[in-house]
Write an enzyme that holds these catalytic residues in place. Structure first.
Site, PDB file in Angstrom:
ATOM      1  N   GLY A 256     -17.243 109.346  53.846  1.00 58.41           N
ATOM      2  CA  GLY A 256     -17.674 108.753  55.109  1.00 58.41           C
ATOM      3  C   GLY A 256     -17.660 109.758  56.250  1.00 58.41           C
ATOM      4  O   GLY A 256     -18.528 109.732  57.125  1.00 58.41           O
ATOM      5  N   ASP A 257     -16.683 110.669  56.229  1.00 58.62           N
ATOM      6  CA  ASP A 257     -16.625 111.709  57.257  1.00 58.62           C
ATOM      7  C   ASP A 257     -17.794 112.681  57.108  1.00 58.62           C
ATOM      8  O   ASP A 257     -18.394 113.110  58.095  1.00 58.62           O
ATOM      9  CB  ASP A 257     -15.297 112.462  57.157  1.00 58.62           C
ATOM     10  CG  ASP A 257     -14.101 111.548  57.357  1.00 58.62           C
ATOM     11  OD1 ASP A 257     -14.053 110.860  58.386  1.00 58.62           O
ATOM     12  OD2 ASP A 257     -13.224 111.508  56.486  1.00 58.62           O
TER      13      ASP A 257
END
Length: 469
Positions: A256-257
């Site tokens: 997600g980062d």
């Protein structure tokens, strides 16, 4: 223009080893720890990813006045850091892994934290952004009223990517895109509407539509892991499916980062959101296929490998993400070179061919057959070395700048995404047209061969090893 990451940081600690026995005190595995790795997590991980890719990035955050806080500062080397005091202990999350399997995670200092102050320097840094990522990890910074007022004012003129957290506040109105995963989106949307009646609609699309209405964001991108993502945009009645390439990845941590960081890069480059989302989903998949967070270098570690000296065209844009590297080198006027193969047992012939290929341009990206692909091509006894280890060995070579793992039998799909300027094969193809030539020439690329060394082969090396085993 500068990318500004706003959000909470934490110290991530990975303890890895082998578990071969149970404890005599209780039926739990005993892990013999052989490796300890520490890194900046949360918003710090997003900022580090961008810095390692060569992008000008500022991290706006708060830090605790303790040993973990000082370690975080060391692990954020290379990132422009604008921070204030958090007023509470730095959060530390420690994961224990046995082989490739997580055993347990324990958290320290991760309870509910008070909303920290935002210093004038922090607010000034946000105002200088060309694009903003709010990486909310539920530690209170995204709730600061001064910061929220500033972000709401900037939302009309600066693209803001908001990565929400279940324990954090809702995004400010008008942000460019919010990026919850499906579990986060379903939980948040459930507070506004009944999600039970979704038999005729994708639950991700339904939740995203509800959140876009209540959060007043311009778009919501709901991520669904290996199934890709769904993009909802204001003014469009239909949801856009964003498929993810199939990759083998054991640890999804950091995906997600990586997605948020890639979205920022593509929006900063002027791409429209649909295209930026498609590229970011692929970048996240490539990140996991290349080893994920476990493959990230440790800038504070005494044994961290020194970065390879960059060439003039690429600047500081060397990265483990092949698509980002290719775009960065191309945007800087450089030549992207790619080659492919199984590279099951690296030998001198490989080394010579790869070094020769690297001399043809400003970066070399290796398209690597996945384990499943090798088995289909070479038989059930292959590969001898796993794809993660093969990728790591290739990246350790001075001449290799990035590795792209693909699962198909041929590299055409990977090449279509990568679009190299030069595609290189060994000289055993000399005199014959390369199978990929028609595809590569579609975007103006060239196919070249480099010298082939027939006395050196993986099969010959494997046979020789079998005789001495």
């Amino acid at each position: 223009m500068r990318i500004v990451v706003v959000g909470d940081v934490m110290l991530d600690v990975d303890l890895s080893g082998e578990a071969t026995r149970l404890s005599p005190d209780a039926p739990v595995p005993v892990v013999d720890v052989s490796g300890v790795k520490r890194r900046a997590g949360g918003a710090g991980l997003v900022a580090r990813m961008l810095a390692e890719d060569g992008w000008p990035v500022t991290l706006v955050t708060v830090l605790g006045d303790d040993d973990a806080g000082r370690q975080l500062e060391a692990h954020l080397a290379g990132v422009r850091l604008v921070s204030g005091p958090s007023g509470h202990p730095s959060p530390v999350k420690t994961r224990v892994r046995a082989g490739s399997h997580p055993v347990v995670r324990f958290d320290q200092g991760c309870g509910k934290a008070p909303v920290p102050e935002a210093s004038p320097a922090m607010l000034r840094a946000v105002e200088q952004a060309g694009v903003i990522i709010v990486a909310d990890y539920g530690r209170g910074l995204a709730e600061n009223p001064q910061l929220r007022d500033l972000l709401a004012r900037l939302a009309g003129s600066v693209p803001i990517i908001w990565d929400p957290h279940p324990s954090g506040p809702q995004p400010v109105p008008g942000v460019a895109v919010v990026t919850p995963n499906l579990a986060e989106a379903s939980k948040a949307a459930g507070a506004y509407a009944n999600l039970q009646d979704t038999a005729t609609q994708d639950p991700a699309a339904r939740a995203g539509r509800i959140l876009m209405e209540h959060w007043q964001s311009r778009a919501v991108l709901v991520t669904k892991g290996e199934q890709g993502a769904v993009l909802l945009q204001q003014g469009s009645d239909s949801a856009q499916a964003v498929p993810a390439p199939r990759v083998e990845a054991g640890d999804p941590c950091g995906a997600g980062d990586r997605l948020a960081a890639s979205l920022a890069v593509h929006l900063l480059a002027g791409r429209e959101l649909g295209e930026a989302a498609r590229l970011a989903v692929h970048d996240a998949a490539d990140f996991l296929a290349s080893g994920g967070v476990s493959a990230l270098p440790d800038p504070a570690g005494p044994t961290a490998a020194a970065p390879k000296p960059p060439n003039q065209a690429a600047g500081r844009l060397r990265t483990s993400e092949p698509l980002l590297l290719a775009r960065a080198v191309r945007d800087n006027g450089g030549t992207v070179v790619a080659t492919g193969g199984c590279f099951d047992l690296l030998h001198a012939g490989h080394v010579r061919s790869l070094a020769a290929a690297r001399e043809l341009g400003d970066c070399l990206i290796v398209c690597l057959n996945s384990d499943d692909s090798v088995r289909r091509l070479k038989g059930p006894e292959r590969p001898i070395i796993s794809q993660q280890d093969r990728a790591e060995l290739l990246l350790a070579m001075e001449c290799v700048d990035a590795v792209m793992v693909f699962d198909e039998d041929t590299p055409e799909a990977a090449l279509e995404r990568l679009r190299p300027d030069i595609w290189v094969k060994g000289g055993d193809y000399k005199g014959a047209r390369l199978p990929e030539a028609d595809l590569v020439e579609k975007w103006g690329g060239r196919c070249l061969t480099v010298p082939y060394h027939p006395a050196r082969s993986t099969t010959g090396l494997a046979d020789a090893l079998a005789k001495v085993s």
